[in-house]
Design a protein around this motif. Structure first.
Motif, PDB file in Angstrom:
ATOM      1  N   LEU A 276       0.841  -1.201   0.000  1.00 59.24           N
ATOM      2  CA  LEU A 276       0.000   0.000   0.000  1.00 59.24           C
ATOM      3  C   LEU A 276       0.873   1.247   0.000  1.00 59.24           C
ATOM      4  CD1 LEU A 276      -2.772  -0.969   2.600  1.00 59.24           C
ATOM      5  CD2 LEU A 276      -3.032  -0.799   0.121  1.00 59.24           C
ATOM      6  N   PHE A 277       2.024   1.137   0.685  1.00 63.88           N
ATOM      7  CA  PHE A 277       2.944   2.273   0.718  1.00 63.88           C
ATOM      8  C   PHE A 277       3.673   2.421  -0.614  1.00 63.88           C
ATOM      9  CE2 PHE A 277       7.378   3.685   1.523  1.00 63.88           C
ATOM     10  CZ  PHE A 277       7.094   5.023   1.745  1.00 63.88           C
ATOM     11  N   LEU A 278       4.240   1.307  -1.110  1.00 66.68           N
ATOM     12  CA  LEU A 278       5.014   1.370  -2.355  1.00 66.68           C
ATOM     13  C   LEU A 278       4.173   1.910  -3.508  1.00 66.68           C
ATOM     14  CD1 LEU A 278       6.963  -2.043  -2.322  1.00 66.68           C
ATOM     15  CD2 LEU A 278       7.811   0.209  -1.648  1.00 66.68           C
TER      16      LEU A 278
ATOM     17  N   SER B 245       1.397   3.751  -3.231  1.00 68.37           N
ATOM     18  CA  SER B 245       0.560   4.917  -2.943  1.00 68.37           C
ATOM     19  C   SER B 245       0.887   6.020  -3.950  1.00 68.37           C
ATOM     20  CB  SER B 245       0.801   5.404  -1.510  1.00 68.37           C
ATOM     21  OG  SER B 245       2.097   5.931  -1.407  1.00 68.37           O
TER      22      SER B 245
ATOM     23  N   VAL C  56       6.949   4.826  -3.735  1.00 60.49           N
ATOM     24  CA  VAL C  56       8.190   4.506  -4.418  1.00 60.49           C
ATOM     25  C   VAL C  56       7.977   4.238  -5.913  1.00 60.49           C
ATOM     26  CG1 VAL C  56      10.055   2.804  -4.549  1.00 60.49           C
ATOM     27  CG2 VAL C  56       9.241   3.592  -2.321  1.00 60.49           C
TER      28      VAL C  56
END
Lengths: 301, 364
Positions: B147-149, B151, B155
């Motif tokens: 979910l972070f990568l 978003s 990244v």
């Protein structure tokens, strides 16, 4: 591509008539080697980088996580995420619940699965074939299909929303029985018969003679059940509802959907995910050699 | 005691093997009991629920619960309502997932295995560890990371921006990637033939939308997390492939690619079958990622049958429909596994093929 080049050098070396051509091939081989390592390094980076970013981001501030997601070293080290997790959330409770469940499941599985594996491998009794066939059939049932059924039964027998309901259904694993049975079949019978002649009962033979010999297989079972129960999510979703019984997987999943936090709060979420990964990672690195080999062994058998 | 008569061993009732029958049952009792109570009985109970109108209150076995036949199955397959449409969408999403994940993860795993099983490779252990590590981490932790990568400011989009691509809003973009690609060349609506008719409540045009950006991120995640395990299976199999055949072929002038394709790959057939089957079974069970990550959104494009089954029962209190979906899923998985077994079965060499290998002038 690389295979071609290497293969043909061998051919060149075999034929003595082409010394000039052999020299011509050498740079090609070198290029192939460089390409191989380059490919491997790029791939390894792709596989490792996400985890490095995860750890790095957990030490960033929210603002920096958004502004500079790629950097591996935070401009300002911030422990805010960890502080929040450990002092102002239920994270320690989740961790404890996961630990409790994992310990009991692993201990129980090792015992029950090896008992059954031993019986199926070594004891002759009526119905053995049928039991083994059922165990194999059970392995084919996809777990996700069982979500509703498991809830129904847990509810019906009154252990829904309890440690019992979380642990008991995970205590036995058909694949584990299968692994243990295969292993016990590889141990020579003569060793047990010696103990039997000395007057040991069936359980005694199992417990003090055969089980100690089964260490490699037991370690496989320990790794599999540790990993399996620590990472389990769906079973805990359908077997519990009270916040006191939340496990790490369930808790972190609720964090991810933003129930505890506002906004993105990526450092917080990634810190939680990172801590959650540590026990399995430690387990993995301790038993690394064995994990790599057991998979190979399991397939050969 | 008939069994003892048939076995060449000593009788169980006498000598050092006495009491084995009882011990056998005692030893296997915990396994039988737990598998029976938490696997066998639940399946029967859910099968009953899928044919009933149980609403989630009281026991599903109480007399007030009625038998409704195939109503629940009909509601999700031919009902014409929201239940059918949701099921159709979930099947479509999962079908794209399977279609992309299974071949890609198998090919990548085989590629990695071939790369790291060279005897002369330095740092073999390191590379194997690197590729396998994602497989041991929990799907919840990986989903959070993903979910972070992926978003909007993550990244992946940062890397894409280096080459001048403005990355999509991965987990909020409900458009299918094929539709998005068509839209970029000016095609925004499908031909009449595809939009006017369909299957399971959604039109053919919608079936062909492709996975949404959110689903594509999950597809990449599945490939990332499972290729390591499958690589290990291939490494083990490659070690059992003898070198003799390859050397013989090399003498006959076969190049590396031919040797791999004609000699190594056919010997990997059983492993290939295992990997494809494991992949298929796993891919039809996508649940953890969806529960943790998107809960079916955006625009239901990450809804999968497994998650829909859970959602219908636990959130929607449609227990019958939820169970019906679970059983349809069960049948899908079994059918695919059988189909695969059939496709990859050991066939006798065809007559035409066999003739190619006949020595000239010799009668078959």
């Amino acid at each position: 591509m690389t295979t071609t080049a290497i293969g043909e050098t061998v051919v060149q070396e075999v034929s003595p008539a082409a010394p000039t051509r052999r020299r011509r091939w050498t740079p090609g081989v070198r290029t192939a080697q460089v390409l191989l390592y380059l490919t491997l390094i790029v791939l390894a980076l792709i596989y490792i980088y996400p985890f490095l970013v995860q750890v790095a981001t957990s030490f960033k501030t929210d603002a920096e996580a958004t502004a500079n997601p790629i950097a591996l070293i935070p401009s300002v080290f911030s422990f805010a995420a960890y502080e929040l997790l450990f002092t102002r959330s239920d994270f320690p409770l989740w961790f404890m619940n996961s630990a409790i469940v994992t310990v009991f499941v692993t201990l129980g599985r090792v015992f029950f699965v090896s008992l059954a594996g031993y019986a199926l491998a070594r004891l002759t009794f009526r119905g053995r074939g049928v039991i083994f066939a059922l165990v194999v059939a059970v392995m084919a049932v996809p777990g996700v299909v069982l979500l509703i059924p498991k809830f129904l039964v847990l509810n019906q027998i009154g252990i829904y929303d309890s440690y019992m309901g979380m642990i008991l259904p995970l205590l036995v694993d058909a694949a584990g029985v299968f692994i243990m049975k295969n292993f016990f079949e590889s141990i020579p019978v003569s060793i047990e018969e010696q103990a039997r002649i000395d007057g040991a009962g069936t359980f005694r033979v199992f417990w003090s003679v055969v089980l100690p010999m089964a260490r490699p297989a037991l370690i496989t079972i320990i790794i599999l059940s540790f990993q399996g129960s620590w990472n389990e999510l769906s079973h805990f979703i359908v077997s519990t509802q009270s916040p006191e019984l939340t496990t790490l997987t369930k808790g972190v999943a609720s964090l991810a959907s933003g129930q505890l936090s506002q906004g993105n709060q990526f450092p917080l979420k990634l810190a939680a995910a990172a801590i959650m990964t540590i026990p399995v990672a430690v387990m993995f690195f301790i038993f690394q050699k064995r994990i790599m080999n057991t998979t190979e062994g399991a397939l050969k058998g | 005691m008939t069994l003892q008569v048939r076995t060449p061993r000593r009788g169980a009732s006498s000598g050092i093997r006495r009491g084995e029958g009882v011990a056998g049952w005692i030893f296997t009792a915990p396994v039988i009991l737990i598998l029976g109570v938490f696997l066998f009985i639940p399946v029967l109970m859910a099968l009953w629920v899928s044919f009933s109108d149980w609403s989630g209150r009281g026991s599903p076995l109480s007399p007030s619960v009625g038998f409704v036949g195939l109503d629940n199955y009909a509601a999700v397959t031919t009902g014409g309502g929201l239940a059918e449409r949701n099921f159709g969408i979930a099947l479509r999403n999962n079908a794209w997932y399977v279609l992309l994940v299974v071949p890609l993860q198998t090919a990548l795993a085989l590629f990695l295995a071939v790369l790291v099983s060279r005897a002369i490779l330095r740092g073999r252990g390191f590379f194997r560890t690197a590729f396998y590590f994602p497989s041991v981490t929990s799907s919840v932790a990986i989903t959070v990371l993903w979910l972070f990568l992926f978003s909007t400011t993550g990244v992946i989009n940062e890397v894409l921006s280096w080459v001048g691509i403005a990355g999509p809003n991965w987990f909020n973009e409900p458009e299918g990637i094929i539709h998005a690609a068509l839209a970029s060349v000016g095609i925004t609506s499908g031909p009449e033939a595809l939009t006017s008719s369909g299957f399971l409540g959604i039109s053919w045009w919608e079936w062909l939308a492709g996975p949404s950006f959110a689903m594509s991120a999950f597809i990449l995640m599945a490939i990332f997390t499972t290729s390591g395990t499958m690589m290990l299976l291939f490494i083990a199999a490659l070690q059992n492939v003898g070198a003799e055949l390859g050397e013989a072929a090399m003498m006959d002038g076969a190049n590396g690619w031919q040797r791999f394709w004609r000699i190594t790959l056919p010997q990997l057939r059983p492993t290939l079958f295992t990997v494809l089957t494991l992949g298929l079974i796993g891919c039809w069970q996508v649940f953890d990622q969806i529960y943790t990550g998107t809960q079916g959104g955006p625009g239901k494009t990450t809804l999968t049958p497994a998650f829909l089954s859970y959602q219908s029962a636990f959130n929607g209190q449609e227990w019958g429909q939820g169970s019906a979906i679970a059983f349809i899923l069960f049948v899908i998985i079994i059918v695919f596994t059988i189909f695969q077994r059939w496709v990859l079965r050991e066939r006798p060499v065809s007559k035409r093929r066999a003739r190619q290998y006949q020595v000239k002038g010799q009668q078959p």
